[in-house]
Design a protein around this motif. Structure first.
Motif, PDB file in Angstrom:
ATOM      1  N   SER A  19       0.837  -1.202   0.000  1.00 31.70           N
ATOM      2  CA  SER A  19       0.000   0.000   0.000  1.00 31.70           C
ATOM      3  C   SER A  19       0.869   1.247   0.000  1.00 31.70           C
ATOM      4  O   SER A  19       1.997   1.230   0.505  1.00 31.70           O
ATOM      5  N   TRP A  20       0.345   2.286  -0.588  1.00 30.55           N
ATOM      6  CA  TRP A  20       1.023   3.569  -0.622  1.00 30.55           C
ATOM      7  C   TRP A  20      -0.035   4.661  -0.720  1.00 30.55           C
ATOM      8  O   TRP A  20      -1.230   4.347  -0.859  1.00 30.55           O
ATOM      9  N   ILE A  21       0.371   5.894  -0.587  1.00 27.17           N
ATOM     10  CA  ILE A  21      -0.599   6.986  -0.679  1.00 27.17           C
ATOM     11  C   ILE A  21      -0.624   7.483  -2.114  1.00 27.17           C
ATOM     12  O   ILE A  21       0.398   7.916  -2.657  1.00 27.17           O
ATOM     13  N   VAL A  28      -3.628   3.467  -1.682  1.00 26.58           N
ATOM     14  CA  VAL A  28      -3.803   2.537  -2.796  1.00 26.58           C
ATOM     15  C   VAL A  28      -3.218   1.204  -2.346  1.00 26.58           C
ATOM     16  O   VAL A  28      -2.185   1.178  -1.686  1.00 26.58           O
ATOM     17  N   VAL A  56       6.298   2.836   1.025  1.00 25.42           N
ATOM     18  CA  VAL A  56       5.216   1.862   0.915  1.00 25.42           C
ATOM     19  C   VAL A  56       5.138   1.086   2.216  1.00 25.42           C
ATOM     20  O   VAL A  56       6.114   0.994   2.970  1.00 25.42           O
TER      21      VAL A  56
ATOM     22  N   THR B  21      -5.837  -0.095   5.437  1.00 25.72           N
ATOM     23  CA  THR B  21      -4.717   0.855   5.382  1.00 25.72           C
ATOM     24  C   THR B  21      -5.224   2.241   5.758  1.00 25.72           C
ATOM     25  O   THR B  21      -6.204   2.727   5.183  1.00 25.72           O
ATOM     26  N   ILE B  23      -3.741   6.355   7.127  1.00 29.70           N
ATOM     27  CA  ILE B  23      -2.595   7.251   6.900  1.00 29.70           C
ATOM     28  C   ILE B  23      -2.100   7.755   8.254  1.00 29.70           C
ATOM     29  O   ILE B  23      -2.873   8.349   9.011  1.00 29.70           O
ATOM     30  N   GLY B  27       2.080  10.860   7.257  1.00 30.18           N
ATOM     31  CA  GLY B  27       1.534  10.800   5.896  1.00 30.18           C
ATOM     32  C   GLY B  27       1.856   9.498   5.186  1.00 30.18           C
ATOM     33  O   GLY B  27       1.702   9.394   3.966  1.00 30.18           O
ATOM     34  N   GLU B  28       2.278   8.490   5.945  1.00 32.10           N
ATOM     35  CA  GLU B  28       2.616   7.193   5.359  1.00 32.10           C
ATOM     36  C   GLU B  28       1.455   6.214   5.539  1.00 32.10           C
ATOM     37  O   GLU B  28       0.674   6.346   6.481  1.00 32.10           O
ATOM     38  N   PRO B  29       1.388   5.214   4.668  1.00 30.44           N
ATOM     39  CA  PRO B  29       0.356   4.191   4.877  1.00 30.44           C
ATOM     40  C   PRO B  29       0.751   3.270   6.026  1.00 30.44           C
ATOM     41  O   PRO B  29       1.940   3.004   6.234  1.00 30.44           O
ATOM     42  N   THR B  31      -0.929  -0.381   7.810  1.00 32.05           N
ATOM     43  CA  THR B  31      -1.978  -1.359   7.512  1.00 32.05           C
ATOM     44  C   THR B  31      -2.197  -2.311   8.687  1.00 32.05           C
ATOM     45  O   THR B  31      -1.234  -2.733   9.335  1.00 32.05           O
ATOM     46  N   ALA B  65      -8.244   2.576   2.938  1.00 31.63           N
ATOM     47  CA  ALA B  65      -8.473   1.546   1.925  1.00 31.63           C
ATOM     48  C   ALA B  65      -8.541   0.196   2.610  1.00 31.63           C
ATOM     49  O   ALA B  65      -7.881  -0.025   3.639  1.00 31.63           O
ATOM     50  N   SER B  82      -9.604  -4.232  -3.594  1.00 30.85           N
ATOM     51  CA  SER B  82      -9.240  -3.142  -2.694  1.00 30.85           C
ATOM     52  C   SER B  82     -10.314  -2.074  -2.814  1.00 30.85           C
ATOM     53  O   SER B  82     -10.752  -1.748  -3.918  1.00 30.85           O
ATOM     54  N   ARG B  84     -11.337   1.776  -1.692  1.00 27.09           N
ATOM     55  CA  ARG B  84     -10.957   3.057  -1.092  1.00 27.09           C
ATOM     56  C   ARG B  84     -12.212   3.752  -0.583  1.00 27.09           C
ATOM     57  O   ARG B  84     -13.272   3.643  -1.205  1.00 27.09           O
TER      58      ARG B  84
END
Lengths: 439, 160
Positions: A19-21, A28, A56, B21, B23, B27-29, B31, B65, B82, B84
Motif C-alpha cells: 500500500s502507498w498513498i 492505494v 510503501v 490501510t 494514513i 503521511g505514510e500508509p 496497515t 483503503a 481493494s 478506497r
C-alpha cells in the motif's frame, strides 16, 4: 528482530499487500507476489504500477479459518520501506517493521502490553468530551476482581479448622464462629487489595505482562477500572471492619492471646507488601503467608471459641500453613520476570527452576508428613488421616510445574490444581475433626 | 442496492480478515488486519481501545483503503479487491456502541459470543470503537492474479 529473522518470518506467508498513498490522497493497495532472495525481499511486478518515489507499507497476514468458531493462528508482519526497480519487479529497502504472532506473544499478553495505549486513548477521549470515559465492568465483577474474593477460601479453611479443633475440645459458639469468619474475611480483603495497591505503586504489576487469574494481581488498577485511591479506601475499610470485629471478640472472650494473634496477623498482612518491610520483596512472602493463614488464623479461631491457646490447633495449622504458602509460591512462578524487574526477590526469582520444583514437592509432602506425625504423636485425632486422600494432587501439581514452568498460561491449570490441594486438604482435615467429634 | 460490483460484495460477505490501510501522522500508509463487516452499503470494522492508534490516525485523516486478498480467509473465492473510502469513528459509548455491529460480527466469528460472555477477563478489549467506511472506489482482480490489470469502479462513475 533482525532483518534476516524478519525475512525468515516473511517467507512463511503466502502473499502480501503493498500500500502507498496515491496522488488523490487515498491509500492505494494491491496484492503482490513475492519471494525472499538471499538477504532481500523482492516484490514481483503487479498490474498496478508500484511507486518508487514514496514510502510503501507491506503487510503479510495469516489466519486459519475454523468453521462454526471463527479463526485462529493469527499473525501478521508489517514492513515500511521504499521500492527499488529491477528487471521483473522491485527490491524492498526495509526501513522498519512491526508485527504480532499469537504463537509467540499470546493474546492475553498482547492485550496487557497494550494497556498504556488504551489509557492514552480513553484519556484523550475524556479530554475531548470534557467527561471521564473509562472502562466499565458490572459492580459484581468489579468487586469480585478487585478483592480477589475467590481466594477467601484460604480464610475459610483456616477458621473452619480452628473451630473444628475447638469443637473437638468441646467448645463451640456459632455466633463467635460467624463473627470470626467475617473478621478474617475483612482482613483478607484488606490484604488482597493492599497487595494490589503496593504492587501498583512499586510497578510490579505493571511490569508483569503475563498475569493469570491466579497471579499478577487483580489488574483493576492497570486497566483503569478502579482508581488507586478507591483501592486504598477498600483496603482500609477491610482492615477497619476486621479490626473492629477482632476487638469485639477480644472483649467478649477476654483473651489477651487473641489480641496478640490479631495484632500479629494485621501487622504481617499490612507489611507483606507495604514499605518499609515489604516482606514479600525479601523472599519472606511464603513464611509470612504461612504464619498468617496457618497458626495465627487457626489459633485465633480456636482462641475465640475456647479463650486460650493449645498445641493441638498449632499442629493442625501446620499442613494448611505449608499448603497456603505453596499457593503463593507456585503463583509466583509466572510472575518472575515482572517481580525481578522491580526487585521483588521472591523465592522463584532467587532459585533455579530445579530448586523451585523440588522444593515444592518436599514442602507439599512435608505437609502430609505432619498430619501422619500429628496422629502418631496424639496431637491430631485418627480420622484426620482422611486428609491423605489429597496426596495425589501433590504429584499432579508437581508434574504441572515441571512441564509448564516457563508457560504462564499453560501453568494456569496447575495453579488451579494447587489451590484445590490446599482447599481439599483443609476441608478433609475439617471433616476428620467432625468425624472425631461424632464418634 | 449497492453500486459495488458483485465480485467485490461476495468477497466482503465472505472475508474473515481484510487489510485496512490508514494514513499515519507522517503521511505514510499503515496497515492493520481486521474483520470486515458488510451490511450491503457500508463496511464496518471494530477496534479495541487497546489497539487504537489506527483510530487516532483516522480521526486525523479519514481516507482509508480495505484490501481482501487471502483466498483461505474468503471460503476459497479466488478474487481479490481493494476498496478506497472515507471512514468515520463511531464511539458514543465505547462500552456499548460497538454492539450495534455484533450481529454482523457474530455471523463471521461465532466465538465472539463466548468472548463477550467473559468480557470481565479482558475488559479493555470490549471497550471498542466502530470504524464505518463509505466506499468511494473499488479495484478488483477477478482471477486473483496480482500481475493482471485490475478492474475498477467508483461512485463518480455510477452517479455520472
Amino acid at each position: 528482530m533482525s532483518e534476516s529473522a524478519l525475512l525468515q518470518q516473511l517467507s512463511t506467508y503466502t502473499h502480501l499487500v503493498v500500500s502507498w498513498i496515491g496522488d488523490d490522497g487515498y491509500p492505494v493497495q494491491t496484492p503482490a507476489n513475492f519471494h525472499i532472495d538471499g538477504e532481500n525481499l523482492r516484490i514481483r511486478r503487479t498490474g498496478l504500477v508500484l511507486p518508487t518515489d514514496r514510502t510503501v507499507n507491506i503487510i503479510a497476514s495469516h489466519i486459519r479459518p475454523q468453521p462454526g468458531y471463527g479463526y485462529d493462528q493469527r499473525r501478521y508482519l508489517s514492513v515500511w520501506g521504499t521500492l527499488a526497480p529491477e528487471a521483473d519487479g522491485f527490491i524492498v529497502n526495509v526501513q522498519r517493521h512491526w508485527g504480532w504472532d499469537e504463537e509467540i506473544t499470546p493474546f492475553p499478553e498482547y492485550v496487557e502490553r497494550s494497556n498504556p495505549q488504551a489509557k492514552h486513548y480513553l484519556d484523550e477521549l475524556s479530554r475531548e468530551r470534557g467527561v471521564e470515559i473509562k472502562p466499565r465492568l458490572s459492580a459484581f465483577w468489579t468487586f469480585l476482581l478487585a478483592t480477589r474474593l475467590p481466594f477467601l477460601t484460604a480464610t475459610l479453611v483456616s477458621i473452619l479448622l480452628g473451630i473444628a479443633v475447638a469443637g473437638y475440645d468441646g467448645q463451640f459458639n456459632l455466633w463467635f464462629a460467624f463473627v470470626t469468619f467475617v473478621a478474617g474475611a475483612a482482613i483478607h480483603i484488606g490484604l488482597n487489595v493492599a497487595n494490589d495497591v503496593f504492587d501498583g505503586l512499586s510497578g510490579a504489576d505493571e511490569a508483569n505482562f503475563r498475569p493469570t487469574q491466579y497471579s499478577g494481581g487483580s489488574r483493576v488498577i492497570q486497566r483503569g477500572i478502579v482508581p488507586l485511591s478507591r483501592m486504598v479506601a477498600i483496603s482500609a475499610t477491610g482492615y477497619l471492619v476486621g479490626s473492629a470485629l477482632g476487638i469485639y471478640l477480644v472483649i467478649e472472650t477476654g483473651s489477651w492471646e487473641l489480641l496478640a494473634l490479631g495484632l500479629a496477623g494485621v501487622f504481617l498482612s499490612v507489611f507483606y507488601t507495604a514499605p518499609p518491610l515489604r516482606l514479600v520483596h525479601r523472599g519472606l512472602g511464603e513464611l509470612t503467608t504461612a504464619l498468617g493463614f496457618g497458626p495465627i488464623m487457626v489459633l485465633g479461631a480456636y482462641a475465640v471459641q475456647t479463650g486460650e491457646l493449645a498445641w493441638e490447633p498449632f499442629v493442625a495449622s501446620i499442613p494448611v500453613a505449608i499448603l497456603i504458602a505453596l499457593i503463593l509460591y507456585v503463583n509466583e512462578i509466572p510472575d518472575r520476570p515482572g517481580d525481578a524487574a522491580v526487585g521483588k526477590r521472591t523465592l522463584p526469582v532467587r532459585w533455579s527452576r530445579e530448586a523451585v520444583t523440588q522444593a515444592f514437592l518436599i514442602a507439599a509432602l512435608a505437609a502430609f508428613a505432619v498430619i501422619v506425625g500429628g496422629v502418631i504423636g496424639g496431637a491430631l485425632p485418627l480420622p484426620t488421616l482422611i486428609a491423605l486422600l489429597a496426596v495425589p494432587l501433590v504429584f499432579q501439581v508437581y508434574s504441572g510445574i515441571q512441564k509448564f514452568y516457563n508457560s504462564p498460561y499453560e501453568l494456569m491449570a496447575t495453579m488451579g490444581k494447587n489451590v484445590q490441594l490446599h482447599l481439599v486438604t483443609g476441608l478433609l482435615l475439617f471433616a476428620g475433626y467432625l468425624i472425631a467429634v461424632a464418634v | 442496492m449497492s453500486w459495488i460490483p458483485a465480485p467485490v460484495t461476495e468477497l466482503l460477505d465472505k472475508a474473515l480478515v481484510s487489510e485496512l490501510t490508514v494514513i499515519n501522522y507522517k503521511g505514510e500508509p499503515t496497515t492493520h488486519p481486521l474483520i470486515p463487516l458488510w451490511d450491503g452499503e457500508l463496511i464496518y470494522m471494530t477496534s479495541a481501545v487497546l489497539f487504537s492508534r489506527k483510530l487516532e490516525f483516522i480521526k486525523q485523516n479519514p481516507r482509508v483503503a480495505v484490501a481482501i486478498t487471502d483466498p483461505v480467509a474468503c471460503d476459497s473465492l479466488p478474487g481479490r479487491c481493494s476498496i478506497r473510502g472515507d471512514a468515520r469513528i463511531i464511539e458514543d459509548d465505547p462500552h456499548t456502541t460497538w454492539e450495534q455491529v455484533l450481529p454482523l460480527w457474530r455471523a463471521k466469528e461465532p466465538a465472539i459470543d463466548l468472548f463477550v460472555s467473559k468480557r470481565f477477563a479482558f475488559p479493555l478489549f470490549f471497550e471498542r470503537s466502530i470504524i464505518e467506511i463509505t466506499p468511494r472506489k473499488v479495484t478488483w482482480w477477478e482471477d486473483g492474479r496480482p500481475e493482471s490489470e485490475p478492474r475498477a469502479a467508483s461512485t463518480e462513475e455510477v452517479s455520472s
